[in-house]
Structure formats: C-alpha cells, structure tokens
Design a protein around this motif. Sequence first.
Motif, PDB file in Angstrom:
ATOM      1  N   THR A 167       2.126 -13.536  -3.572  1.00 57.02           N
ATOM      2  CA  THR A 167       2.546 -12.245  -4.109  1.00 57.02           C
ATOM      3  C   THR A 167       1.864 -12.009  -5.449  1.00 57.02           C
ATOM      4  O   THR A 167       1.840 -12.898  -6.298  1.00 57.02           O
ATOM      5  N   VAL A 168       1.310 -10.829  -5.625  1.00 59.20           N
ATOM      6  CA  VAL A 168       0.709 -10.428  -6.899  1.00 59.20           C
ATOM      7  C   VAL A 168       1.533  -9.294  -7.471  1.00 59.20           C
ATOM      8  O   VAL A 168       1.760  -8.276  -6.800  1.00 59.20           O
ATOM      9  N   VAL A 169       2.023  -9.470  -8.686  1.00 60.57           N
ATOM     10  CA  VAL A 169       2.810  -8.456  -9.370  1.00 60.57           C
ATOM     11  C   VAL A 169       1.939  -7.842 -10.459  1.00 60.57           C
ATOM     12  O   VAL A 169       1.367  -8.566 -11.278  1.00 60.57           O
ATOM     13  N   THR A 170       1.841  -6.534 -10.470  1.00 54.29           N
ATOM     14  CA  THR A 170       0.898  -5.899 -11.390  1.00 54.29           C
ATOM     15  C   THR A 170       1.321  -4.472 -11.716  1.00 54.29           C
ATOM     16  O   THR A 170       2.214  -3.913 -11.079  1.00 54.29           O
ATOM     17  N   ALA A 171       0.645  -3.893 -12.710  1.00 50.52           N
ATOM     18  CA  ALA A 171       0.817  -2.478 -13.017  1.00 50.52           C
ATOM     19  C   ALA A 171      -0.382  -1.685 -12.528  1.00 50.52           C
ATOM     20  O   ALA A 171      -0.430  -0.466 -12.670  1.00 50.52           O
ATOM     21  N   GLU A 172      -1.357  -2.382 -11.956  1.00 47.05           N
ATOM     22  CA  GLU A 172      -2.593  -1.761 -11.502  1.00 47.05           C
ATOM     23  C   GLU A 172      -2.506  -1.415 -10.014  1.00 47.05           C
ATOM     24  O   GLU A 172      -2.520  -2.302  -9.164  1.00 47.05           O
ATOM     25  N   LYS A 173      -2.452  -0.144  -9.711  1.00 45.79           N
ATOM     26  CA  LYS A 173      -2.384   0.276  -8.320  1.00 45.79           C
ATOM     27  C   LYS A 173      -3.635  -0.117  -7.542  1.00 45.79           C
ATOM     28  O   LYS A 173      -3.576  -0.342  -6.331  1.00 45.79           O
ATOM     29  N   ALA A 174      -4.763  -0.217  -8.240  1.00 51.33           N
ATOM     30  CA  ALA A 174      -6.018  -0.549  -7.569  1.00 51.33           C
ATOM     31  C   ALA A 174      -5.987  -1.927  -6.923  1.00 51.33           C
ATOM     32  O   ALA A 174      -6.703  -2.186  -5.952  1.00 51.33           O
ATOM     33  N   LEU A 175      -5.129  -2.815  -7.431  1.00 46.40           N
ATOM     34  CA  LEU A 175      -5.071  -4.161  -6.867  1.00 46.40           C
ATOM     35  C   LEU A 175      -4.473  -4.159  -5.459  1.00 46.40           C
ATOM     36  O   LEU A 175      -4.729  -5.068  -4.675  1.00 46.40           O
ATOM     37  N   ARG A 176      -3.691  -3.146  -5.153  1.00 42.15           N
ATOM     38  CA  ARG A 176      -3.127  -3.058  -3.803  1.00 42.15           C
ATOM     39  C   ARG A 176      -4.244  -2.864  -2.782  1.00 42.15           C
ATOM     40  O   ARG A 176      -4.266  -3.510  -1.724  1.00 42.15           O
ATOM     41  N   GLU A 177      -5.203  -2.022  -3.108  1.00 44.41           N
ATOM     42  CA  GLU A 177      -6.340  -1.813  -2.208  1.00 44.41           C
ATOM     43  C   GLU A 177      -7.271  -3.027  -2.203  1.00 44.41           C
ATOM     44  O   GLU A 177      -7.878  -3.342  -1.185  1.00 44.41           O
ATOM     45  N   ARG A 178      -7.347  -3.701  -3.329  1.00 44.81           N
ATOM     46  CA  ARG A 178      -8.224  -4.874  -3.443  1.00 44.81           C
ATOM     47  C   ARG A 178      -7.823  -5.988  -2.480  1.00 44.81           C
ATOM     48  O   ARG A 178      -8.672  -6.731  -1.987  1.00 44.81           O
TER      49      ARG A 178
END
Length: 252
Positions: A167-178
């Motif tokens: 699981t990756v927790v982030t504020a960057e929406k771009a990481l979801r596509e990554r």
Amino acid sequence: MSTRDAVAALKRLGLPNYQARVFVALQELGTGTAQEISEVSEVPRSQVYGAADDLLERGLVELTESSPKRYRPVSLGAAREQLTNRLERERERAFANLAELRTATPDRPDDGSVSTLRGRQPIDDRIAELIGEAAAAVVFTAPSKQSLTEGIETALRERATQGVAVTVVTAEKALRERFAERPIRVIVMGEDNPADFAGRALMIDEGTVLLSVATDDEAVDEEAMWTAGSSIGRILAQFMQSGIESGTDRNA
C-alpha cells in the motif's frame, strides 16, 4: 580557488600534504627545480625530491634529466584521469577487504533496538532494503513524488509481484496512475489530513517501522529512525494503521 584550497582538494583526492603542495606549485611554475618548487610551495627542499619522485610514480609529473633536475606537471586532463582511476582502485580494494573482514552475522538483527539514520541516500537505501525483507505487508507513506525513488519503487513492485500486500499512501494523485498496472493499492489522502505527511513513513509486517523528517541542515537534508522486532515498533505500527484508516474514512 586559493592555493590553500587547491592543496586541500588534492589531499581529499588522496595526495599526501607535500605531494599536493608540490603539484600545486608546479601549476604556478610550469616547470621547476627542487629549489624553485621549495620556494613556491614552502616544502623543505630535502622533501621536495621525495614528493616529486612520488608524483612521478603516480604519473602526475614528468622529469627532465638536466642539471639540476627539473619537474613539469602533466596536463590537468591526464592528472584528473590518474587521480580518478587511483581513487576507483582504492575504493574497490577497500571494500573488498571490508567484505572479507565482515562477520557472517546478520546485517540487521531484530534485537528490539531503535536505530537512527542521517542523509537522504542512506535513508533511501534502508527503505528499499526493508521493503525487500517484507513477508506479508508493506505500507509506505510518500508525501510527494520525490519521496519515491527509483530504488524504492522497484522494491515495492517486486514485493507486490511476489504476493506481498503493498500500500502506498500519498497526497499525489499521479501516483495512482503510476501503479495502475501493478497489484499495489494507492491511497490518496486529502489536504485536510496534513499530519500524515510530516515526512516519509514505512511499515513492514506490522512490526518494522521507519519514520523520517526533512531537516533545515543543508549537509543532512533528512533524518530517520527505524526499529524492528520491538514493542515500540508494534505500537508505532498501530498508530500508523489507525491514522491511515481514519484518513481513508474522511476522504471516502
């Protein structure tokens, strides 16, 4: 750069003090006798001969057979290559010796201790290493895209491919596509939950935890603490898990 700075730089590259001072003096002279070099470098004349001969063996100066002998530095390009190659050989030799001396004991025993790290690169390396040891689950908090280095991303992908729940927790929406094509869960937290992004965080198998924060020190831009197999690690893991679940609920 001053003469003193030039000498100091050469010493950091592995030249002893007298050799560095003689070599810098020859840059100013172009060519010179032991007496001339001594006057410019302030190295005793009796010591100039030995230093210059050592530089000759290193391939950094040339010797003109005359009376008296004269020394001339090689080009800066040739000197750079000689010093670079020597540093590389010394590095390989040093780490080969260290590898032989290193004991066969585990690199990181789970003895319940708490360790600290300073500097971005050592922390990046430790995060990737810990991820590689995960058996069941990995949770990595990446406040920004810069938090996720190539090495860390590779480790996350490899563990996910091998069946570990990542699981990756982030504020960057771009990481979801990554990570869209990989079995990696990405939780994008909202701006109303800033406490989760004080720094990077890593949880491995609910017992190993690493927490890091940025610093104002230019020399050391990040500091971290981590622990494995300890009660504090299990407690911190519970706090992390609770914070993720709370944030996920608020952003649902």
